[in-house]
Scaffold this active site. Structure first.
Site, PDB file in Angstrom:
ATOM      1  N   LYS A  72       0.385   6.558  -2.283  1.00  0.00           N
ATOM      2  CA  LYS A  72      -0.693   6.090  -3.018  1.00  0.00           C
ATOM      3  C   LYS A  72      -0.164   4.853  -3.855  1.00  0.00           C
ATOM      4  O   LYS A  72       0.802   5.081  -4.514  1.00  0.00           O
ATOM      5  CB  LYS A  72      -1.576   6.890  -4.043  1.00  0.00           C
ATOM      6  CG  LYS A  72      -2.813   6.285  -4.757  1.00  0.00           C
ATOM      7  CD  LYS A  72      -3.577   7.371  -5.529  1.00  0.00           C
ATOM      8  CE  LYS A  72      -4.871   6.822  -6.249  1.00  0.00           C
ATOM      9  NZ  LYS A  72      -5.495   7.918  -7.025  1.00  0.00           N
ATOM     10  N   SER A 147     -10.096   7.622  -5.819  1.00  0.00           N
ATOM     11  CA  SER A 147      -9.113   6.442  -5.918  1.00  0.00           C
ATOM     12  C   SER A 147      -8.160   6.424  -4.808  1.00  0.00           C
ATOM     13  O   SER A 147      -7.552   5.467  -4.391  1.00  0.00           O
ATOM     14  CB  SER A 147      -8.685   6.143  -7.133  1.00  0.00           C
ATOM     15  OG  SER A 147      -7.749   7.189  -7.593  1.00  0.00           O
ATOM     16  N   SER A 171     -10.597  12.191  -7.208  1.00  0.00           N
ATOM     17  CA  SER A 171      -9.799  10.983  -6.378  1.00  0.00           C
ATOM     18  C   SER A 171      -9.120  11.469  -5.480  1.00  0.00           C
ATOM     19  O   SER A 171      -8.551  10.724  -4.809  1.00  0.00           O
ATOM     20  CB  SER A 171      -9.068  10.203  -7.738  1.00  0.00           C
ATOM     21  OG  SER A 171     -10.083   9.295  -8.388  1.00  0.00           O
TER      22      SER A 171
END
Length: 434
Positions: A72, A147, A171
């Protein structure tokens, strides 16, 4: 595509090389990512160098030996941008690796680059002015979640077998569910998050936030969790499908869920019961979920804003923050009492499957649930089930809705019983496939 463990085993056995696996993953990204836009920071040349170094060294027992993967964008990787989707931070280059990136490399992983996020990691879909929008590989008109939306999309597209993300409001779990892959939100503070900081800061971890693994395969998920530091936690004794005690929660008292999701949870419960498990669909032991949600949202907003007041508001007074901490402690005790009688609670992660792209502000965004428009913000009640009491929860795909979109549910277990959550999620997946 091979799993991460299969890839490492094949490299170890001399059946392939780290460089060959690296090149294959790069080719998959270059061929398929134009429409999806998941891998937004690419580091292919250094990945090739790392793969060559692995091929030149001993074929040891490292669990991720030569495995190509992405991480990420919000995790620092030395030499790469970490901007969290902010245009003003698009030129910020990290100078050292996050703790979790260091652990991945020590385990033999080859980092190909970084995956997309929403601005400030603060949305349930993935779009920002620096990298643009990430689309769901199952249907590009739908969100991949947020996210960790780029992470889950990269997995679902088959670019890489494993990823790492973070979770404060679903997320990890939500993108995993929307994209039909696996994700695990660990017990709070079980894993180090150093190097997962707001750009240009050495900030402390945000209250409620955790880092954790995503994968296409449950064995990979469990292994990656161990690599990230989860091996310090206790593992449950092996059990059969009929040995678990399960509580079903198909719908939150504050938030609607699709009939397809409720039906999948009911079907899953029936499969557990048929295998001999204790399965209940109600319990007086459940905490006050309405009160829990109110306290969770309050704490979440304070944590995400780092204490800054909402426009026109006033900062939270310190005694009020301690009141929230006290409510959280009570909530943890209430869940602990429930887990004296159950091994897991199975609930939606979100009340819908992947929805269509919608850039309306989250506070006013609406969502269609079986023909009824409802406030999307209420759906935060589902990820908050595990987040506020700091509990582990595994996102597991268990079917599809009438549109063919993945249905994922979360398996919530007791504090520090992360491997129990993963084990029950694995059983749930197997039961729904049999």
């Amino acid at each position: 595509m091979k799993t991460a463990l299969q890839t490492a085993a094949a490299i170890r056995a001399g059946e392939t090389t780290a460089l060959a696996e690296c090149e294959a993953a790069i080719a998959r990204i270059e061929a398929g990512d134009a429409e999806i836009n998941a891998v937004v920071v690419r580091d292919f040349d250094r990945a090739r160098e790392a793969a060559r170094a692995i091929d030149a060294g001993p074929k040891d027992s490292r669990p991720l030996l030569g495995v190509p993967m992405t991480v990420k964008e919000s995790f620092d990787v030395a030499g790469l941008v970490t901007c969290w989707g902010f245009a003003e931070h698009a030129d910020f280059i990290a100078t050292e690796d996050a703790v979790q990136v260091t652990r991945l490399k020590r385990a033999g992983a080859v980092i190909l680059g970084k995956t997309n996020i929403p601005v400030a990691l603060a949305d349930l879909q993935t779009n920002n002015p620096v990298y643009g929008r990430t689309r769901n590989p199952h249907d590009p008109s739908r969100v991949s979640g947020g996210s960790s939306g780029g992470a889950a999309a990269a997995l679902a597209a088959g670019f890489v077998p494993v990823e790492i993300g973070s979770d404060i409001g679903g997320s990890i779990r939500l993108p995993a569910a929307f994209c039909g892959v696996w994700g695990h939100k660990p017990t709070y503070n079980a894993l180090s998050s150093f190097g997962h900081n707001f750009p240009r800061t050495q900030s402390c971890g945000v209250a409620l936030n955790v880092v954790g693994p995503l994968a296409r395969d449950p064995d990979d998920l469990e292994t990656l969790f161990g690599v990230m530091g989860g091996d310090a936690l206790v593992r449950p004794a092996p059990r059969g499908p009929g040995d678990w005690k399960i509580l079903l929660l198909p719908q939150h008292p504050l938030a609607r869920s699709q009939a397809a999701i409720q039906g999948a949870i009911t079907t899953l419960g029936a499969a557990f019961a048929a295998a001999g498990a204790q399965v209940d669909d109600s319990s007086a032991l459940l905490p006050d979920l309405v009160a829990q949600h109110g306290a969770y949202i309050h704490m979440l907003l304070v944590a995400m804003a780092r204490g800054a007041p909402l426009e026109g508001g006033t900062p939270l007074a310190l005694p009020d923050w301690f009141t929230l901490i006290d409510a959280q402690a009570k909530c943890r005790r209430d869940w602990a009492r429930l887990f004296a009688s159950y091994d897991a609670v199975i609930a939606p992660i979100w009340g819908t499957t992947a929805y269509r792209h919608d850039d309306t502000p989250l506070a006013t965004r609406m969502i269609d649930i079986d023909g009824t428009q409802t406030p999307m913000a209420l759906q935060m009640a589902y990820p908050g089930l595990a987040t506020f009491p700091m509990l582990p929860a595994t996102s597991v795909p268990i079917g599809t809705d009438p549109d063919g979109l993945p249905i994922g549910v979360q398996v919530i277990a007791d504090y520090n019983r992360d491997f129990t959550a993963i084990a029950i999620a694995r059983t749930a997946h197997d039961l729904m496939r049999s």
